[in-house]
Write a protein that holds these residues in place. Sequence first.
Motif, PDB file in Angstrom:
ATOM      1  N   PRO A 162       1.411  -2.050   2.230  1.00  0.00           N
ATOM      2  CA  PRO A 162       1.298  -3.092   3.246  1.00  0.00           C
ATOM      3  C   PRO A 162       2.610  -3.625   3.786  1.00  0.00           C
ATOM      4  O   PRO A 162       2.719  -3.946   4.981  1.00  0.00           O
ATOM      5  CB  PRO A 162       0.521  -4.195   2.525  1.00  0.00           C
ATOM      6  N   ARG A 203     -12.126  -8.390  -0.517  1.00  0.00           N
ATOM      7  CA  ARG A 203     -11.021  -8.378  -1.485  1.00  0.00           C
ATOM      8  C   ARG A 203     -11.297  -9.433  -2.542  1.00  0.00           C
ATOM      9  O   ARG A 203     -11.658 -10.567  -2.211  1.00  0.00           O
ATOM     10  CB  ARG A 203      -9.707  -8.674  -0.772  1.00  0.00           C
ATOM     11  N   ASN A 223      -3.845  -1.251  -3.730  1.00  0.00           N
ATOM     12  CA  ASN A 223      -2.707  -1.891  -3.086  1.00  0.00           C
ATOM     13  C   ASN A 223      -1.419  -1.518  -3.815  1.00  0.00           C
ATOM     14  O   ASN A 223      -1.170  -1.981  -4.919  1.00  0.00           O
ATOM     15  CB  ASN A 223      -2.898  -3.409  -3.082  1.00  0.00           C
ATOM     16  N   GLU A 277      -7.510  -6.771  -5.965  1.00  0.00           N
ATOM     17  CA  GLU A 277      -6.096  -7.127  -5.893  1.00  0.00           C
ATOM     18  C   GLU A 277      -5.495  -7.334  -7.274  1.00  0.00           C
ATOM     19  O   GLU A 277      -6.130  -7.868  -8.189  1.00  0.00           O
ATOM     20  CB  GLU A 277      -5.942  -8.414  -5.069  1.00  0.00           C
ATOM     21  N   PHE A 293     -11.528  -4.234  -2.173  1.00  0.00           N
ATOM     22  CA  PHE A 293     -10.082  -4.259  -2.388  1.00  0.00           C
ATOM     23  C   PHE A 293      -9.836  -5.096  -3.641  1.00  0.00           C
ATOM     24  O   PHE A 293      -9.804  -6.323  -3.572  1.00  0.00           O
ATOM     25  CB  PHE A 293      -9.449  -4.890  -1.147  1.00  0.00           C
ATOM     26  N   SER A 295      -0.717  -6.334   7.702  1.00  0.00           N
ATOM     27  CA  SER A 295      -0.675  -7.218   6.539  1.00  0.00           C
ATOM     28  C   SER A 295      -0.552  -8.668   6.969  1.00  0.00           C
ATOM     29  O   SER A 295       0.272  -9.005   7.832  1.00  0.00           O
ATOM     30  CB  SER A 295       0.528  -6.832   5.669  1.00  0.00           C
ATOM     31  N   ASP A 349      -5.698  -7.558   7.573  1.00  0.00           N
ATOM     32  CA  ASP A 349      -5.857  -8.582   6.548  1.00  0.00           C
ATOM     33  C   ASP A 349      -6.298  -9.872   7.235  1.00  0.00           C
ATOM     34  O   ASP A 349      -5.529 -10.484   7.982  1.00  0.00           O
ATOM     35  CB  ASP A 349      -4.503  -8.756   5.850  1.00  0.00           C
ATOM     36  N   THR A 371       1.709  -2.358  -3.232  1.00  0.00           N
ATOM     37  CA  THR A 371       2.795  -3.210  -2.754  1.00  0.00           C
ATOM     38  C   THR A 371       3.926  -3.256  -3.770  1.00  0.00           C
ATOM     39  O   THR A 371       3.693  -3.226  -4.986  1.00  0.00           O
ATOM     40  CB  THR A 371       2.285  -4.628  -2.437  1.00  0.00           C
TER      41      THR A 371
END
Length: 301
Positions: free
Chosen positions: A239, A161, A213, A191, A189, A50, A89, A215
């Motif tokens: 991540p 992303r 994701n 986000e 990706f 990450s 990333d 997170t």
Amino acid sequence: MLHTRTTPAERRRAFRERLGSGRLLVMPGAVNPYSARLIQQAGFEAAYLSGAVLAADLGLPDIGLTTSTEIAARAQQTTRATDLPVLIDADTGFGEPMNAARTVQLMEDAGLAGLHLEDQVNPKRCGHLDGKSVVSREEMGRRIRAAVDARRDPDFLLMARTDARAVEGLPAAIDRAKAYVDAGADAVFPEALADEAEFAAFRAAVDVPLLANMTEFGKGPLLDARTLEDLGYDIALYPVTLFRLAMGAVEDGLRTIATEGTQESLLPRMQTRSRLYEVLGYEEYAAFDSSVSDFTLPPGT
């Protein structure tokens, strides 16, 4: 010994094949090379690096202050220690399209299986903060095409992303994702999607591997692996989870030492010395050292 026994090309092919399997790939984020080894030993099939964790490890916020060479150096240290494919990333590519091209080659040389580039302006900010800005669709297309042109190993995965959901809304984010695939992105990706319905809408509209994701403390829900697999997602990303767990334990430990004047009460929560030595392969190093240096000179020499 604690080093990879596979080549970058083998790991890239394995990553591609795994993404094509139709099964969800659960991908924890490594904190450092040692934790990447733990991820492998725990039975996971890929690891992640990450940008937020790499920045925090340097004592920096995730606002585009790290450089491509810093990230590549950390990546190489990690890929040396694990046989797992590692996805990284790469922020915005660290500059203009030409910088994105150089970044791709740096990450290839570091032994990674792939990277993702985002459509934020440079310098960027954390994807789950307010106040993000995105470049035009055409500018991001140039980033992706530059990355594709610079790639030397066709199995190196280039993921796009998009942070447009929070800036322009879901339909615009989907349209951008399709344009990025047309520009050459292998996967997408999306986000900071807001809810399960948005994950489903993105999957219905975009016909390449998708990353979810997961997170913590972010804009979106923490969907479980079964739900993500049912939604048709290909990667479930965690991540910063291990970093947050580790740093939480560090802070608890510091408070305990300050309060109690000893670490004794923390011992049951620690990884033991024997386990540390097992992970690091002390016995293998000793056996290797003996095999190359344990000899007797013949008389008279």
